[in-house]
Design an enzyme around this catalytic site. Structure first.
Site, PDB file in Angstrom:
ATOM      1  N   ASP A  88       0.853  -1.202   0.000  1.00 28.38           N
ATOM      2  CA  ASP A  88       0.000   0.000   0.000  1.00 28.38           C
ATOM      3  C   ASP A  88       0.881   1.241   0.000  1.00 28.38           C
ATOM      4  O   ASP A  88       2.063   1.187   0.368  1.00 28.38           O
ATOM      5  CB  ASP A  88      -0.962   0.012   1.202  1.00 28.38           C
ATOM      6  CG  ASP A  88      -0.262   0.148   2.546  1.00 28.38           C
ATOM      7  OD1 ASP A  88       0.819  -0.471   2.727  1.00 28.38           O
ATOM      8  OD2 ASP A  88      -0.771   0.863   3.425  1.00 28.38           O
ATOM      9  N   GLU A 152       0.097  -0.841   5.909  1.00 25.86           N
ATOM     10  CA  GLU A 152       1.152  -0.228   6.719  1.00 25.86           C
ATOM     11  C   GLU A 152       0.927   1.265   6.883  1.00 25.86           C
ATOM     12  O   GLU A 152       1.108   1.811   7.967  1.00 25.86           O
ATOM     13  CB  GLU A 152       2.527  -0.478   6.093  1.00 25.86           C
ATOM     14  CG  GLU A 152       3.700  -0.243   7.045  1.00 25.86           C
ATOM     15  CD  GLU A 152       4.155   1.201   7.158  1.00 25.86           C
ATOM     16  OE1 GLU A 152       4.852   1.529   8.125  1.00 25.86           O
ATOM     17  OE2 GLU A 152       3.795   2.031   6.277  1.00 25.86           O
TER      18      GLU A 152
HETATM   19  N1  BES Z   1       8.701   3.359   5.425  1.00 26.65           N
HETATM   20  C1  BES Z   1       8.094   4.285   6.320  1.00 26.65           C
HETATM   21  C2  BES Z   1       8.874   4.470   7.597  1.00 26.65           C
HETATM   22  C3  BES Z   1      10.293   4.998   7.456  1.00 26.65           C
HETATM   23  C4  BES Z   1      10.680   5.817   6.421  1.00 26.65           C
HETATM   24  C5  BES Z   1      11.203   4.667   8.422  1.00 26.65           C
HETATM   25  C6  BES Z   1      11.977   6.285   6.327  1.00 26.65           C
HETATM   26  C7  BES Z   1      12.490   5.150   8.362  1.00 26.65           C
HETATM   27  C8  BES Z   1      12.885   5.957   7.299  1.00 26.65           C
HETATM   28  C9  BES Z   1       6.675   3.792   6.638  1.00 26.65           C
HETATM   29  O1  BES Z   1       5.987   3.421   5.494  1.00 26.65           O
HETATM   30  C10 BES Z   1       5.890   4.921   7.260  1.00 26.65           C
HETATM   31  O2  BES Z   1       5.658   5.878   6.574  1.00 26.65           O
HETATM   32  N2  BES Z   1       5.485   4.797   8.515  1.00 26.65           N
HETATM   33  C11 BES Z   1       4.644   5.769   9.129  1.00 26.65           C
HETATM   34  C12 BES Z   1       3.963   5.208  10.335  1.00 26.65           C
HETATM   35  C13 BES Z   1       2.696   4.459  10.062  1.00 26.65           C
HETATM   36  C14 BES Z   1       2.074   3.986  11.346  1.00 26.65           C
HETATM   37  C15 BES Z   1       1.707   5.260   9.263  1.00 26.65           C
HETATM   38  C16 BES Z   1       5.454   6.952   9.574  1.00 26.65           C
HETATM   39  O3  BES Z   1       6.648   6.814   9.907  1.00 26.65           O
HETATM   40  O4  BES Z   1       4.886   8.038   9.600  1.00 26.65           O
HETATM   41 MN    MN Z   2       7.110   2.224   4.284  1.00 25.33          MN
HETATM   42 MN    MN Z   3       5.281   5.339   4.507  1.00 24.93          MN
END
Ligand code: BES
Ligand code: MN
Ligand code: MN
Length: 457
Positions: A88, A152
């Site tokens: 996603d 995710e």
């Molecule tokens: N891949 C990201 C997280 C990420 C990006 C970690 C770059 C380290 C470096 C992930 O898809 C993401 O966006 N996570 C969200 C949290 C989620 C609960 C919506 C975030 O970090 O905002």
């Molecule tokens: Mn991600």
């Molecule tokens: Mn992300």
């Protein structure tokens, strides 16, 4: 090593064509209007896993979007690598800021521009192609399992249930995730931690309807003004967060650990220029690397109320709302911070208005071990593929399921990201350098090889 580069060279145009097909699906999990596209993406991923050589491929239904599973057990006595990723993507808005449409992948200057190019389609697809390479060249050194989810970006709320119900099927020795960043191709790095998250919505209500701002303005508190004041008070003059107890559980790093962390190459001038800001901001007493890596933060993600259309409308709004998130570090707890935040907001809201705080999703911070066989295998793989030892860094983003894997399955994670922080994740013009994509496919088989080798000794 040679069989790896040869296979990649011979197949790279097909690898890219397949990735482009994957990127053309608008698999936005946050918006129900894309529901069918998200479901079709899961089927496509399953198809590609099968083609790559995976067995027992299944699109597993959940209460939300399905989880795609696939595996290849070469020999039960070999170690098993569980690859996690997500198909996603974030909504592409604001659309008018994209140079080319978000779901029509376009190459400019060696980079693929598309929503999901880096986060996370381009990155998990490296594992699918690396697996194909290992399978077709008879060089699979470990058993492999894939778990690619579709929620995710909206908090993975059904993944926990799936993991609890499929403990046997998901049994593995390490979780390998490419969904983070590295510093650059010249300065490869490995993230050794991720921040946690607490996400809430704050709604301030004043009068029972929108009012004429001339007729009533001056006698009735404006919810937008009150909300702005509340938000402004959440940081003090040193940019510390003012919520009582907020820092109580924050793990302070030793002077030596901080020094180590700050050795990572960081060009402040370049950073500012890239972002178009004249000065950086942040909690007093810490560097920019620390601000985004080891310190907790509070951000407004969206704020609205009253008239936001074209032209002017004189109105005193009845409501104003903000979406606020806090990034957490070890040993803060998402639930505890959510509670502290809610209590604090309620206690500082003046009587002129009412306030409602609604929690969204959260997640726990994690640190991954750097002395494990898996981490050493990742270091060796990167060193061999990039010709340089990776620099350990702490990631600013969150992947809440990492702590879940540890809790439920007892498995630690290696965060082997091949994207860059500047790849515009969650922003317009998200991209992935083709060179990073191919380097990832080259590095992953080396990880499997070294993980098998080091596990034996
Ligand atoms: N891949 C990201 C997280 C990420 C990006 C970690 C770059 C380290 C470096 C992930 O898809 C993401 O966006 N996570 C969200 C949290 C989620 C609960 C919506 C975030 O970090 O905002
Ligand atoms: Mn991600
Ligand atoms: Mn992300």
């Amino acid at each position: 090593m040679e069989h790896i580069t040869k296979y990649i060279e011979e197949n790279q145009s097909r690898f890219l064509a397949e990735l482009f097909a994957l990127l053309r699906f608008p698999s936005v999990s946050a918006d129900p209007k894309y529901k069918n596209d998200v479901l079709k993406t899961a089927d496509f991923v399953a198809e590609k896993l099968k083609e790559a050589g995976a067995q027992n491929v299944e699109v597993c239904p959940t209460g939300g979007y399905p989880i795609v599973f696939g595996e290849k057990i070469v020999d039960p006595s070999l170690p098993t690598v569980l690859v996690y990723g997500h198909y996603d993507v974030q909504p592409p808005d604001p659309l008018d800021l994209w140079k080319t449409p978000p779901f029509e992948p376009t190459v400019r200057d060696g980079k693929i521009y598309a929503r999901g190019a880096c986060d996370d389609k381009g990155q998990f697809y490296m594992h699918v192609k690396a697996f194909e390479l290992m399978d077709k060249t008879g060089s699979l050194a470990c058993n492999i399992k894939f778990m690619i989810e579709g929620e995710e970006e909206v908090g993975s709320s059904n993944l926990g249930i799936f993991v609890k119900e499929n403990k046997e099927r998901l049994k593995a020795d390490v979780v390998l995730i490419s969904d983070t960043s590295m510093i650059s191709l010249e300065n490869p790095s490995l993230e050794t931690g991720l921040r946690g998250l607490s996400y809430l919505e704050v709604e301030v209500t004043g009068p029972n309807r929108d009012l004429h701002s001339g007729v009533y303005g001056g006698a009735v508190a404006n919810p937008a003004t009150i909300l702005a004041k509340i938000i402004a008070s959440l940081h003090d003059e040193n940019n510390h967060i003012t919520i009582p107890g907020f820092y109580n559980d924050v793990q302070e790093l030793s002077a030596q650990d901080r020094e180590e962390l700050n050795k990572a190459p960081f060009d402040e001038q370049e950073y500012k220029e890239d972002l178009g800001v004249d000065e950086l901001w942040g909690e007093k007493g810490y560097t920019a690397i620390e601000h985004t890596g080891i310190r907790p933060t509070l951000e407004v993600n969206g704020i609205w109320g009253g008239y936001i259309g074209e032209g002017a409308k004189t109105v005193l709004p009845s409501k104003a709302t903000a979406k606020i998130s806090m990034r957490l570090v070890p040993n803060q707890s998402s639930d505890k911070i959510t509670e502290l935040f809610t209590k604090h907001i309620e206690s500082i809201t003046p009587k002129y208005v009412k306030v409602k705080v609604t929690p969204h999703h959260g997640g726990e911070p994690v640190v991954t071990p750097t002395n494990s066989v898996a981490f050493k295998a990742a270091e060796k793989a990167i060193e061999e593929a990039f010709g340089k030892k990776p620099i350990p860094t702490r990631g600013g983003g969150s992947i809440p399921i990492v702590s879940l894997f540890e809790q439920e399955l007892g498995i630690k994670t290696v965060l082997m990201g091949f994207g860059l922080d500047s790849d515009n994740l969650h922003s317009p013009n998200e991209k992935l350098d083709i060179a990073n994509f191919l380097k990832g496919i080259e590095t992953i088989p080396l990880f499997h090889k070294y993980f098998a080798e080091l596990s034996k000794s």
